[in-house]
Design a protein around this motif. Structure first.
Motif: not given
Length: 235
Positions: A71, A130-131
């Motif tokens: 990430r 955001q995952d």
């Protein structure tokens, strides 16, 4: 963690097929890579859960380590959830109606239906806004008509998958095998997957090494992400 014990003849055969390389995908381009975390839900992780995998909570630090590294480098993190959907168009009566006994089938349908507490992701996972969280109704996330993961990844230009989660020899192996068949570069993390016994874990690792995936430890994966990031920074 599982004790890794793979037959030398499997490892040697694998190296022979791969040009004497122990690691194939030693540099992972974050922009084209997704960490696919398979089914680390309460129903597999919680003590006394319907499908408790006692080793599964122990892999969470390795899973989170990969997640953070990828990430931070701009890569994608995907959390899969094993799901029962009574309204899905593709019937799976061979599993729920024949392979499983009635009481077991009913319990799994209940536990892995959205809304049940055990359907939710394990709280110790490093899940960020955001995952992606993607539901699937089969062991593999790549069965057409049961999950949109392939189309979603294609739209993002993803060509490499890092596979972690549970069960090593069921949903993780199924997803990795099908990903290979769909032309993804697959990295299967030796200390980032978990199942009921070392025997079953090693059997899957042997299959992965022989044919379907590149076996790497979580440290090797993180190092591969770091090498790619350093290369981009230097350009």
């Amino acid at each position: 963690m599982h004790k890794i014990d793979l037959p030398d003849f499997i490892l040697e055969r694998s190296k022979g097929l791969r040009g004497d390389r122990e690691v194939v995908f030693d540099t992972l381009d974050p922009a084209r890579t997704a960490h696919v975390v398979v089914d680390l839900q309460n129903g597999f992780m919680r003590e006394g859960a319907a499908v408790e995998v006692t080793m599964a909570p122990k892999i969470v630090p390795a899973v989170n380590k990969i997640t953070k590294a990828l990430r931070d480098a701009g890569g994608l993190v995907v959390y899969l959830r094993y799901t029962y959907d009574a309204d899905e168009p593709m019937d799976w009566s061979a599993w729920y109606g024949e392979m499983l006994s009635g009481p077991v089938s009913d319990e799994l349908k209940d536990v892995f239906s959205p809304g049940h507490p055990d359907f939710e992701l394990w709280p110790d996972l490093d899940v960020q806004p955001q995952d992606w969280i993607v539901n699937k109704t089969r062991f593999s996330a790549f069965v057409p008509g049961t999950c949109d993961l392939h189309e979603m990844l294609a739209e993002k230009g993803i060509d490499t998958l890092i596979i972690t989660g549970t069960l090593t020899n069921c949903c993780c192996e199924s997803t990795a095998r099908d990903a290979n068949q769909r032309n993804y570069r697959v990295v299967f993390v030796t200390d980032g997957n978990a199942t009921h016994t070392d025997y079953e874990h090693n059997a899957t690792l042997a299959n992965m090494a022989a044919i379907f995936a590149d076996l790497q430890s979580s440290d090797q994966v993180v190092d591969g992400i770091a090498r790619a990031s350093a290369k981009v920074a230097a350009e």
